[in-house]
Every structure is written in C-alpha cells, then in structure tokens.
Design a protein around this motif. Sequence first.
Motif, PDB file in Angstrom:
ATOM      1  N   ALA A 189       0.941  -1.094   0.124  1.00 21.39           N
ATOM      2  CA  ALA A 189      -0.110  -0.093   0.109  1.00 21.39           C
ATOM      3  C   ALA A 189       0.779   1.155  -0.068  1.00 21.39           C
ATOM      4  O   ALA A 189       0.561   2.123  -0.766  1.00 21.39           O
ATOM      5  N   GLU A 190       1.950   1.097   0.877  1.00 24.42           N
ATOM      6  CA  GLU A 190       2.851   2.300   0.775  1.00 24.42           C
ATOM      7  C   GLU A 190       3.569   2.634  -0.469  1.00 24.42           C
ATOM      8  O   GLU A 190       3.536   3.963  -1.090  1.00 24.42           O
ATOM      9  N   GLU A 191       3.879   1.405  -1.366  1.00 19.85           N
ATOM     10  CA  GLU A 191       4.550   1.712  -2.583  1.00 19.85           C
ATOM     11  C   GLU A 191       3.597   2.376  -3.505  1.00 19.85           C
ATOM     12  O   GLU A 191       3.815   3.343  -4.268  1.00 19.85           O
ATOM     13  N   HIS A 192       2.252   1.884  -3.466  1.00 20.45           N
ATOM     14  CA  HIS A 192       1.152   2.221  -4.414  1.00 20.45           C
ATOM     15  C   HIS A 192       0.963   3.855  -4.020  1.00 20.45           C
ATOM     16  O   HIS A 192       0.644   4.522  -4.890  1.00 20.45           O
ATOM     17  N   ARG A 193       0.897   4.190  -2.799  1.00 22.43           N
ATOM     18  CA  ARG A 193       0.576   5.438  -2.321  1.00 22.43           C
ATOM     19  C   ARG A 193       1.728   6.361  -2.911  1.00 22.43           C
ATOM     20  O   ARG A 193       1.465   7.549  -3.495  1.00 22.43           O
ATOM     21  N   ASP A 194       3.021   6.090  -3.017  1.00 15.87           N
ATOM     22  CA  ASP A 194       4.091   6.961  -3.281  1.00 15.87           C
ATOM     23  C   ASP A 194       3.989   6.831  -4.886  1.00 15.87           C
ATOM     24  O   ASP A 194       4.288   7.949  -5.308  1.00 15.87           O
ATOM     25  N   LEU A 195       3.622   5.786  -5.706  1.00  7.73           N
ATOM     26  CA  LEU A 195       3.601   5.992  -6.962  1.00  7.73           C
ATOM     27  C   LEU A 195       2.306   6.894  -7.344  1.00  7.73           C
ATOM     28  O   LEU A 195       2.546   7.905  -8.273  1.00  7.73           O
ATOM     29  N   THR A 196       1.305   7.029  -6.711  1.00  8.89           N
ATOM     30  CA  THR A 196       0.060   7.780  -6.883  1.00  8.89           C
ATOM     31  C   THR A 196       0.727   9.221  -6.671  1.00  8.89           C
ATOM     32  O   THR A 196       0.385   9.975  -7.664  1.00  8.89           O
ATOM     33  N   ALA A 197       1.212   9.325  -5.643  1.00  5.72           N
ATOM     34  CA  ALA A 197       1.822  11.049  -5.451  1.00  5.72           C
ATOM     35  C   ALA A 197       2.836  11.287  -6.603  1.00  5.72           C
ATOM     36  O   ALA A 197       2.572  12.466  -6.987  1.00  5.72           O
ATOM     37  N   ASP A 198       3.652  10.358  -6.881  1.00  2.00           N
ATOM     38  CA  ASP A 198       4.670  10.884  -7.871  1.00  2.00           C
ATOM     39  C   ASP A 198       3.910  11.211  -9.176  1.00  2.00           C
ATOM     40  O   ASP A 198       4.137  12.208  -9.971  1.00  2.00           O
ATOM     41  N   HIS A 199       2.868  10.301  -9.579  1.00  2.00           N
ATOM     42  CA  HIS A 199       2.214  10.556 -10.793  1.00  2.00           C
ATOM     43  C   HIS A 199       1.449  11.988 -10.738  1.00  2.00           C
ATOM     44  O   HIS A 199       1.279  12.789 -11.568  1.00  2.00           O
ATOM     45  N   LEU A 200       0.686  12.271  -9.584  1.00  2.00           N
ATOM     46  CA  LEU A 200      -0.029  13.349  -9.283  1.00  2.00           C
ATOM     47  C   LEU A 200       0.721  14.622  -9.247  1.00  2.00           C
ATOM     48  O   LEU A 200       0.206  15.698 -10.030  1.00  2.00           O
ATOM     49  N   VAL A 201       1.809  14.632  -8.637  1.00  2.00           N
ATOM     50  CA  VAL A 201       2.836  15.761  -8.489  1.00  2.00           C
ATOM     51  C   VAL A 201       3.252  16.077  -9.991  1.00  2.00           C
ATOM     52  O   VAL A 201       3.109  17.291 -10.199  1.00  2.00           O
ATOM     53  N   ARG A 202       3.499  15.345 -10.724  1.00  2.00           N
ATOM     54  CA  ARG A 202       4.199  15.651 -12.128  1.00  2.00           C
ATOM     55  C   ARG A 202       2.865  15.821 -13.030  1.00  2.00           C
ATOM     56  O   ARG A 202       2.846  16.972 -13.725  1.00  2.00           O
ATOM     57  N   PHE A 203       1.617  15.366 -12.791  1.00  2.00           N
ATOM     58  CA  PHE A 203       0.524  15.776 -13.477  1.00  2.00           C
ATOM     59  C   PHE A 203       0.204  17.220 -13.170  1.00  2.00           C
ATOM     60  O   PHE A 203      -0.288  18.322 -13.921  1.00  2.00           O
ATOM     61  N   ALA A 204       0.145  17.590 -11.755  1.00  2.00           N
ATOM     62  CA  ALA A 204      -0.307  18.725 -11.292  1.00  2.00           C
ATOM     63  C   ALA A 204       0.742  19.859 -11.831  1.00  2.00           C
ATOM     64  O   ALA A 204       0.582  21.139 -12.125  1.00  2.00           O
ATOM     65  N   ALA A 205       1.893  19.438 -11.900  1.00  2.00           N
ATOM     66  CA  ALA A 205       3.085  20.574 -12.112  1.00  2.00           C
ATOM     67  C   ALA A 205       2.981  21.065 -13.579  1.00  2.00           C
ATOM     68  O   ALA A 205       3.079  22.329 -14.045  1.00  2.00           O
ATOM     69  N   ALA A 206       2.785  19.867 -14.541  1.00  2.00           N
ATOM     70  CA  ALA A 206       2.416  20.264 -15.870  1.00  2.00           C
ATOM     71  C   ALA A 206       1.027  21.172 -16.057  1.00  2.00           C
ATOM     72  O   ALA A 206       1.304  22.044 -16.807  1.00  2.00           O
ATOM     73  N   GLY A 207       0.106  20.875 -15.239  1.00  3.12           N
ATOM     74  CA  GLY A 207      -1.138  21.737 -15.150  1.00  3.12           C
ATOM     75  C   GLY A 207      -0.932  23.175 -14.886  1.00  3.12           C
ATOM     76  O   GLY A 207      -1.323  24.088 -15.552  1.00  3.12           O
ATOM     77  N   LEU A 208       0.021  23.521 -14.115  1.00  2.00           N
ATOM     78  CA  LEU A 208       0.182  24.580 -13.294  1.00  2.00           C
ATOM     79  C   LEU A 208       1.062  25.606 -14.467  1.00  2.00           C
ATOM     80  O   LEU A 208       1.023  26.589 -14.623  1.00  2.00           O
ATOM     81  N   ARG A 209       1.985  24.828 -15.045  1.00  4.92           N
ATOM     82  CA  ARG A 209       2.924  25.493 -15.781  1.00  4.92           C
ATOM     83  C   ARG A 209       2.271  25.856 -17.324  1.00  4.92           C
ATOM     84  O   ARG A 209       2.985  26.773 -18.054  1.00  4.92           O
ATOM     85  N   ALA A 210       1.274  25.043 -17.586  1.00  5.93           N
ATOM     86  CA  ALA A 210       0.804  25.208 -19.016  1.00  5.93           C
ATOM     87  C   ALA A 210       0.320  26.668 -19.241  1.00  5.93           C
ATOM     88  O   ALA A 210      -0.293  27.237 -18.375  1.00  5.93           O
TER      89      ALA A 210
END
Length: 210
Positions: A189-210
């Motif tokens: 569960a911890e690995e899945h949570r970290d992967l989710t966070a990594d993907h969401l951070v990258r997605f959010a950063a791209a959205g903010l920079r667009a």
Amino acid sequence: MGRRQAVSPELFSTKQRILDAAEELFASHGFVGASLRQVTSTAQVNLAAVNYHFGSKDNLINEVLRLRLDKLNADRARALQAALAKSPVRLEDVLGAWIRPALAVSTNERGGTAFVRILARTYAEQNERLRAFLHDNYGHVLRDFTAALGALLPNLDKQELYWRMDIITGALTFAMADFGTIKRRGISAEEHRDLTADHLVRFAAAGLRA
C-alpha cells in the motif's frame, strides 16, 4: 503551582468512542442523515455523554473534522516549510507538500477511508456552516500554498491559480478515494501511495505550468 487534574481514562474512552462512532456514521449517512441517537447507540453511551463532551451536534461534527484535518494541515505546513527552505525552491516539492500528506492520511488503516468520505460530504452537502468552519480554521494553509505557488508561477494571476489549485485538489480527492483504473497489484500500500503521489505531482506541475 496547583496540580494538574488527570483526565480519567474512562472519560477519554467515552469521548473517543463517540468520535469514532460519529466519524463512521457521518461518512456512511452524511451529517444530516446520521442522528445523535444513532451515534449514542453505536458508541453505547447516552445523550448526556454527547452533550457533556461536545455540547451539540454541530460541535461534534467540528471535532470529527478536526480528528484528521488538524494533523493533515500541520503536516502540510511542515512539508511546505521544508520545500521553501531548499535552494532553489522547486514547484514539484511545493506540490508534494500539498499532495503527499493527504494521501498518507487517506491510506491510514485507522479511519482513513471514513475521512475521505467525510471530506467529500463536507463539500457535497452544500453546508455553509461547515464551509465557514473549514475556511476559518484551515483556509490559511491553502493561502500559504497559493502564495508559494504564485511566487514560482508569476505568469498566473491569483484567480487562475485558485482555479488550477481547485482542479488539482479535485484530482487529489479522487486519488485519496482510490477510484480510477490503476489498482495496487503486487506492491505494498505504501509503494502504491508513493507511485500515486509521484504521478499526481508531475501531472499537477504540468497543469500549473501550462
């Protein structure tokens, strides 16, 4: 100096039982749908105990929200300060300070799922009193994050930044509720949570920079 009066373990247990029962019932039935009678029955206490510890249903709802939100926002504030202490300050680190503590709370084995449902109901029920409570007690944390993001993204005006943060928070709530097509397979569960966070951070950063 007078002696501090010890809190009776029985009183603490009673209060915690009421909070635990209320959290689960509010998550399942909503703030309006769950009655104090249901709370007292589930917690195996009488109404006088609820009135003694909380005074009213509204105060009980506030305390249920504080159960998770006090810690979540304290964790976010510490993570933000750590992100801002770095040189240079990175957008991904600021976003991580917003996203990772929330995912950690939602995957907590004790009450994490109920917390996510309660958070969703807080907004879905269009309860102005609850929204005012959240704004008055936790709005400063969002303002601190928005200020930090604004300094990193000077091309975005304040209104546009709040729009994008609102969308990011919606995606975060979706991830906290464990919706979507990506499920945990063969990892903890911890690995899945970290992967989710990594993907969401990258997605959010791209959205903010667009």
